[in-house]
Design an enzyme around this catalytic site. Structure first.
Site, PDB file in Angstrom:
ATOM      1  N   SER A 123       0.816  -1.211   0.000  1.00 43.64           N
ATOM      2  CA  SER A 123       0.000   0.000   0.000  1.00 43.64           C
ATOM      3  C   SER A 123       0.848   1.257   0.000  1.00 43.64           C
ATOM      4  CB  SER A 123      -0.917   0.008   1.235  1.00 43.64           C
ATOM      5  OG  SER A 123      -0.138  -0.004   2.421  1.00 43.64           O
ATOM      6  N   HIS A 144      -2.982  -3.730  -5.626  1.00 39.09           N
ATOM      7  CA  HIS A 144      -3.318  -3.232  -4.288  1.00 39.09           C
ATOM      8  C   HIS A 144      -4.807  -3.391  -4.005  1.00 39.09           C
ATOM      9  CE1 HIS A 144      -3.740   0.328  -1.321  1.00 39.09           C
ATOM     10  NE2 HIS A 144      -3.537  -0.801  -0.667  1.00 39.09           N
ATOM     11  N   GLU A 156      -6.131  -1.255  -7.179  1.00 36.91           N
ATOM     12  CA  GLU A 156      -5.212  -0.362  -7.878  1.00 36.91           C
ATOM     13  C   GLU A 156      -4.135  -1.224  -8.551  1.00 36.91           C
ATOM     14  OE1 GLU A 156      -4.999   3.778  -5.404  1.00 36.91           O
ATOM     15  OE2 GLU A 156      -4.029   2.066  -4.478  1.00 36.91           O
ATOM     16  N   ASN A 194      -4.540   6.505  -1.219  1.00 38.43           N
ATOM     17  CA  ASN A 194      -3.870   6.992  -0.017  1.00 38.43           C
ATOM     18  C   ASN A 194      -3.278   8.384  -0.199  1.00 38.43           C
ATOM     19  OD1 ASN A 194      -4.423   4.902   1.760  1.00 38.43           O
ATOM     20  ND2 ASN A 194      -2.696   3.680   1.057  1.00 38.43           N
TER      21      ASN A 194
END
Length: 473
Positions: A123, A144, A156, A194
């Site tokens: 991540s 991900h 992702e 993120n």
């Protein structure tokens, strides 16, 4: 290349919550799955955890016992990496440590077939760095997933500098064949979610720092007003304030102290106090049995008063000599000085919103506020009278999310559709931030950022050139 055929084996290294979820997904899609963990007995425990979770689905009528038996029959625990030699793809879900991941992939490179794909569920670590020392770094790609992997829709698919486009395409199509929403991303700190999500936490924390409102009021404005599924403070408590703070600091450092990602002293103090959230029983909120559940600060009309029949969200009207308008980032007092008219500004509210924040210039009569309260109350909407602050709460948050989204697109991390899909399906935002900004009006979003930047001088609020160019267009 296309999606990996269902008769080809998928290897999963790491049998914890995430690795087990990935193994369950691949098996549910029809692949034979090989599950490995370096700790003795961990893979067997992981497989048993998968079975236990599926049994609950049988109890709820979501799966049949036969379906579970077939799925579990496709998962084989292996005791050595060599047992994965026939895998078409191996996905690692191990500790977030660059050296450990490099060591694992170096070992797998000598075991797997030359066309096998090496996937990492990292991540936060650069895909480029993970692949650097391999003989064939082109077959390393980020895959991900979001926790829990069987439930969360987003994957992702992240390309490092050396990742082959064909490999990324195969993983993308494989994720889609597993029932996921896949998005392409470039390997940059935070990838899409993120990174773009950082303002959701940062602005809430900053609003507390600035004493605009308490955590409960901010969360209520974001959820009941803005339509977000969970408020920023409740979400930080769920994630863990230590985890969230560490991610914030990691992204901040990775971008060479970019002010947009600056961590919060407020959250650091929560970590210092051991108030990490749900896992410790207390964070921004108290989770002890019997603890009082905080509520948003709201106002009621002081007297019975007439409603404002022609008030419509998104429009500006005059009520008893007072201008009532949606926020464009300017303080109500600044608008009143510029126009010579007492002014009320109100926050953005979702179509189904039930909570609205407003701010007023000092010369707004209490009777006008009473009429607004009565008007909103008649529509089932509660009102919070906020300090006269630039951008208020929801508008300020959405503007910052959109700003980061446009910046990511400008830097080639992903395209607009990919960013919006990532935020909708990765963190359940009600709308993609770019589509949301276009709906609000890019010039309004831009003016909100410019107003906050002009007032604070804080470079975190400088507008992305990508947003400016889009607004000009």
């Amino acid at each position: 290349m296309s999606a990996i055929a269902k008769d080809r084996a998928i290897g999963v290294v790491g049998a914890g919550t995430m690795g087990g979820g990935i193994a369950q997904l691949a098996a549910a899609a029809g692949h034979p799955v090989m599950l490995y963990d370096a700790f003795e007995g961990a893979a067997e425990t992981g497989k048993a955890r998968i079975a236990k979770g599926l049994e609950k689905l049988v109890t709820r009528g979501k799966m049949t016992a036969e379906d579970v038996a077939n799925l579990m029959g496709r998962i084989t625990v292996v005791v050595a990496l060599d047992d994965m030699a026939d895998a078409a793809m191996v996905v690692e879900a191990i500790v977030e440590n660059l050296d450990v991941k490099r060591e694992l992939f170096a070992a797998l490179e000598g075991i797997l077939a030359p066309d096998a794909i090496l996937g990492t569920n990292t991540s936060s670590i650069s895909i480029t760095s993970i692949a650097r020392d391999l003989r064939h770094p082109e077959r390393v790609v980020g895959m991900h997933f979001f926790n829990p992997a069987p439930v969360m829709k987003l994957v992702e698919v992240i390309s490092g500098v050396a990742t082959s486009p064909e490999v990324a395409k195969t993983v993308f199509e494989t994720a889609e064949s597993w029932g996921k929403i896949a998005v392409h991303a470039k390997s940059t700190p935070g990838f899409i979610v993120n990174r773009v999500a950082r303002p959701y936490y940062a602005e809430a924390l900053r609003l507390v720092e600035e004493q605009v409102a308490d955590a409960a009021t901010i969360d209520t404005c974001l959820t009941a007003g803005g339509g977000f599924r969970m408020g920023a403070f409740a979400l930080m408590d769920l994630i863990g304030n230590d985890v969230n703070y560490t991610v914030c600091k990691s992204v901040f450092d990775a971008y060479y102290q970019e002010p947009r990602f600056r961590p919060s002293i407020v959250q650091l103090e929560m970590v210092n106090a051991g108030r990490l959230g749900r896992k410790t029983g207390r964070g921004f909120f108290d989770y002890a049995d019997g603890a009082e559940v905080p509520t948003a600060a709201t106002v009621r009309a002081s007297t019975d008063t007439d409603v404002i029949d022609d008030f419509a969200f998104g429009t500006s009207i005059t009520v008893d000599g007072v201008t009532v308008q949606p926020t464009d980032g300017r303080r109500a007092a600044a608008i009143a000085r510029a126009t010579g008219t007492p002014t009320v500004v109100y926050d953005h509210i979702a179509d189904t919103g039930t909570h609205l924040g407003i701010a007023t210039s000092p010369d707004v009569p209490a009777a006008v506020v009473d009429r607004l309260v009565a008007t909103l109350s008649a529509r089932g909407i509660a009102m919070t009278h906020l300090p006269d602050w630039p951008g208020l709460i929801v508008m300020r948050t959405v503007a910052m999310l959109a700003n980061e989204a446009f910046e990511a697109v400008m830097q080639g991390v992903a395209d607009e559709a990919g960013v919006d899909a990532a935020m909708r399906f990765g963190v359940n935002y009600p709308k993609g931030p770019i589509a949301w900004a276009r709906e609000l009006g890019l010039n309004r979003v831009l003016s909100t950022l410019d107003a906050i930047h002009d007032l604070t001088g804080d470079p975190r609020y400088r507008a992305s050139m990508g947003l400016r160019i889009a607004a000009e267009a």
